[in-house]
Design a protein around this motif. Structure first.
Motif, PDB file in Angstrom:
ATOM      1  N   THR A  47      -2.886   4.072  -3.336  1.00 46.71           N
ATOM      2  CA  THR A  47      -2.815   5.136  -2.330  1.00 46.71           C
ATOM      3  C   THR A  47      -3.920   4.955  -1.290  1.00 46.71           C
ATOM      4  O   THR A  47      -5.099   4.900  -1.633  1.00 46.71           O
ATOM      5  N   TYR A  74       1.788  15.584  -7.632  1.00 44.33           N
ATOM      6  CA  TYR A  74       0.823  14.933  -6.737  1.00 44.33           C
ATOM      7  C   TYR A  74      -0.160  14.095  -7.543  1.00 44.33           C
ATOM      8  O   TYR A  74      -0.452  12.936  -7.188  1.00 44.33           O
ATOM      9  N   ALA A  99      -8.688   7.402  -1.117  1.00 40.89           N
ATOM     10  CA  ALA A  99      -7.720   7.559  -0.041  1.00 40.89           C
ATOM     11  C   ALA A  99      -8.252   8.496   1.037  1.00 40.89           C
ATOM     12  O   ALA A  99      -9.024   9.422   0.751  1.00 40.89           O
ATOM     13  N   LYS A 128       5.495   7.906  -0.282  1.00 39.84           N
ATOM     14  CA  LYS A 128       5.750   8.741  -1.455  1.00 39.84           C
ATOM     15  C   LYS A 128       5.733  10.208  -1.024  1.00 39.84           C
ATOM     16  O   LYS A 128       5.056  10.572  -0.062  1.00 39.84           O
ATOM     17  N   ALA A 133      -7.620  13.113  -3.523  1.00 38.53           N
ATOM     18  CA  ALA A 133      -7.391  11.868  -2.782  1.00 38.53           C
ATOM     19  C   ALA A 133      -8.677  11.062  -2.656  1.00 38.53           C
ATOM     20  O   ALA A 133      -8.683   9.835  -2.807  1.00 38.53           O
ATOM     21  N   VAL A 175      -3.143  10.196   2.653  1.00 42.16           N
ATOM     22  CA  VAL A 175      -2.392  11.388   2.254  1.00 42.16           C
ATOM     23  C   VAL A 175      -2.273  12.293   3.480  1.00 42.16           C
ATOM     24  O   VAL A 175      -3.258  12.531   4.180  1.00 42.16           O
ATOM     25  N   LEU A 195      -0.814   9.775  -7.128  1.00 42.22           N
ATOM     26  CA  LEU A 195      -2.066   9.127  -6.738  1.00 42.22           C
ATOM     27  C   LEU A 195      -2.350   7.907  -7.598  1.00 42.22           C
ATOM     28  O   LEU A 195      -2.192   7.938  -8.827  1.00 42.22           O
ATOM     29  N   ASP A 200       0.855  -1.192   0.000  1.00 42.23           N
ATOM     30  CA  ASP A 200       0.000   0.000   0.000  1.00 42.23           C
ATOM     31  C   ASP A 200       0.891   1.242   0.000  1.00 42.23           C
ATOM     32  O   ASP A 200       2.039   1.206   0.468  1.00 42.23           O
ATOM     33  N   GLU A 201       0.358   2.342  -0.506  1.00 46.31           N
ATOM     34  CA  GLU A 201       1.139   3.571  -0.588  1.00 46.31           C
ATOM     35  C   GLU A 201       0.498   4.684   0.224  1.00 46.31           C
ATOM     36  O   GLU A 201      -0.745   4.794   0.281  1.00 46.31           O
ATOM     37  N   ILE A 202       1.350   5.472   0.876  1.00 48.57           N
ATOM     38  CA  ILE A 202       0.885   6.661   1.567  1.00 48.57           C
ATOM     39  C   ILE A 202       1.715   7.845   1.082  1.00 48.57           C
ATOM     40  O   ILE A 202       2.862   7.695   0.683  1.00 48.57           O
ATOM     41  N   ILE A 203       1.097   9.015   1.091  1.00 54.24           N
ATOM     42  CA  ILE A 203       1.722  10.199   0.496  1.00 54.24           C
ATOM     43  C   ILE A 203       1.853  11.295   1.533  1.00 54.24           C
ATOM     44  O   ILE A 203       0.906  11.593   2.272  1.00 54.24           O
TER      45      ILE A 203
END
Length: 404
Positions: free
Chosen positions: A163, A155, A193, A140, A188, A166, A159, A112-115
């Motif tokens: 994501t 940005y 997200a 990220k 988001a 954020v 996404l 999983d990704e977080i920004i």
């Protein structure tokens, strides 16, 4: 309109001298000063109400509980939360962020990704790095440009359907930049997200409306808002707060305890373990009353004039460079003069009674971006004056002469 003489009379600390000089307090981004009504509120609690809350049947406990929950209502109204139990009372912004970061440990999976943005305070970087270490999620970063603005096209490219979260500050503590958080939130949400906004630096200048923003989590600290230290808030949408597990175990946050199993209390108490800073929360409510009586439109208008005057004045100093030149910013000027170390400037002007912040401001990635060790940061509030800007200018001229 701000009646500056009347306002300054409300703040007893502004009457003192430092090193024989009148105090010029320009470190408001670190903490705001307290009006007498807030100080009186703390004294009044310990003088007349001192009792634990939510537990006692006796009169003092009931009065203290009523005062504490009235403060929660004031906070709910100020931030325009839909429900009062969506306001979790914490020890500060850092505590609030860690509640969410820890809670998402059970909700994220490897990959999983977080920004996060490039201009975050360390308290809105480190908890997410720790979350990634626990879960295998990937962090990220939204890059910034030389004006101190987020690059929104980057940005957009970050996404994806991977994501999950954020995290962006509403206002940069190091640069004063006001970020386009509504746009960030909306984009988001389009990919599913959640968003947490760090409002610690914004709230002294801007009155956020969490429902209009449609933000999932918003965090802030009382001490930036003329309130006491050791108090903060976590606003969370009810559905998100119900998904997160408790952050701490103890008294107050339970419904029933046996040695076999514990069940947790409903919101907001699920996240409020132990005896809180009762006097501080009550005083936070008093601080919000004070600020709302002044009016945030009046505060913003006056601070904008201060910022414009100070920016033009300081740029008259040869070799002075301002970092953070976004057209949308709060009353913060972060700068260096030539190759002079910011610490040396701060030390000299302190001898002249002027309080500024020097260093990396818990935002080392920003300093690395500009390839500098740190800055001098002058951060203004509604109780500062144009005359104080002139005193700052004169002190900086003197410091430059001594250090060149």
């Amino acid at each position: 309109m701000i009646d500056i003489n009347k306002v300054r009379a409300d703040f007893p600390i502004l009457k003192q001298t430092i090193n024989g000089k009148p105090l010029v307090y320009l470190d408001n981004a670190a903490t705001g000063q307290k009006p007498q009504v807030v100080i009186d509120s703390i004294v009044n609690y310990y003088s007349t109400l001192n009792a634990n809350i939510h537990r006692g049947v006796h009169t003092l406990s009931q009065k203290a509980t009523d005062a504490y929950e009235l403060a929660r209502f004031k906070i709910q109204k100020h931030f325009n939360a839909k429900q009062n139990y969506e306001i979790i009372l914490t020890a500060g912004t850092t505590h609030s962020i860690n509640i969410v970061a820890t809670g998402f440990t059970t909700l994220l999976q490897k990959g999983d990704e977080i920004i996060v943005s490039a201009m975050e305070h360390h308290s809105n970087i480190v908890p997410w790095q720790m979350l990634c270490e626990r879960t295998g999620a990937i962090l990220k970063v939204i890059p910034m440009n030389l004006d101190g603005e987020l690059i929104m096209t980057a940005y957009d490219n970050l996404l994806s359907n991977k994501t999950k979260l954020v995290f962006v500050n509403h206002v940069s503590n190091a640069l004063g930049t006001i970020n386009p958080i509504k746009e960030i939130i909306d984009k988001a949400h389009k990919i599913g997200a959640a968003v947490l906004i760090d409002g610690a630096q914004a709230c002294p200048h801007i009155k956020p409306d969490v429902q209009a923003l449609d933000v999932d989590f918003y965090v802030a600290s009382a001490h930036k808002l003329c309130g006491p230290t050791g108090v903060g808030i976590l606003y969370g949408k009810e559905e998100w707060l119900n998904k997160l597990p408790p952050y701490q175990g103890g008294g107050e946050m339970i419904k029933q305890v046996t040695f076999e199993k514990t069940t947790y209390a409903d919101l907001p108490h699920k996240f409020e373990a132990g005896t809180p800073n009762i006097a501080g929360v009550i005083a936070f409510g008093t601080a919000l009353d004070y600020l709302n009586n002044l009016g945030f439109n009046n505060i913003a208008a006056y601070e904008a004039e201060l910022l414009d005057y100070a920016t033009k004045k300081l740029l008259q100093i040869e070799g002075l460079k301002i970092y953070g030149t976004s057209k949308s910013k709060t009353a913060v000027i972060s700068f260096n003069i030539g190759n002079i170390h910011p610490y040396d400037i701060g030390s000299i002007i302190d001898k002249l009674g002027i309080a500024v912040r020097t260093g990396h401001h818990c935002a080392q990635p920003i300093m690395d971006f500009y390839k500098i060790p740190g800055t001098v940061r002058a951060s203004f509030s509604f109780y500062n004056t144009f005359e104080e800007v002139d005193l700052l200018y004169n002190a900086l001229v003197k410091a430059k002469t001594m250090l060149s």
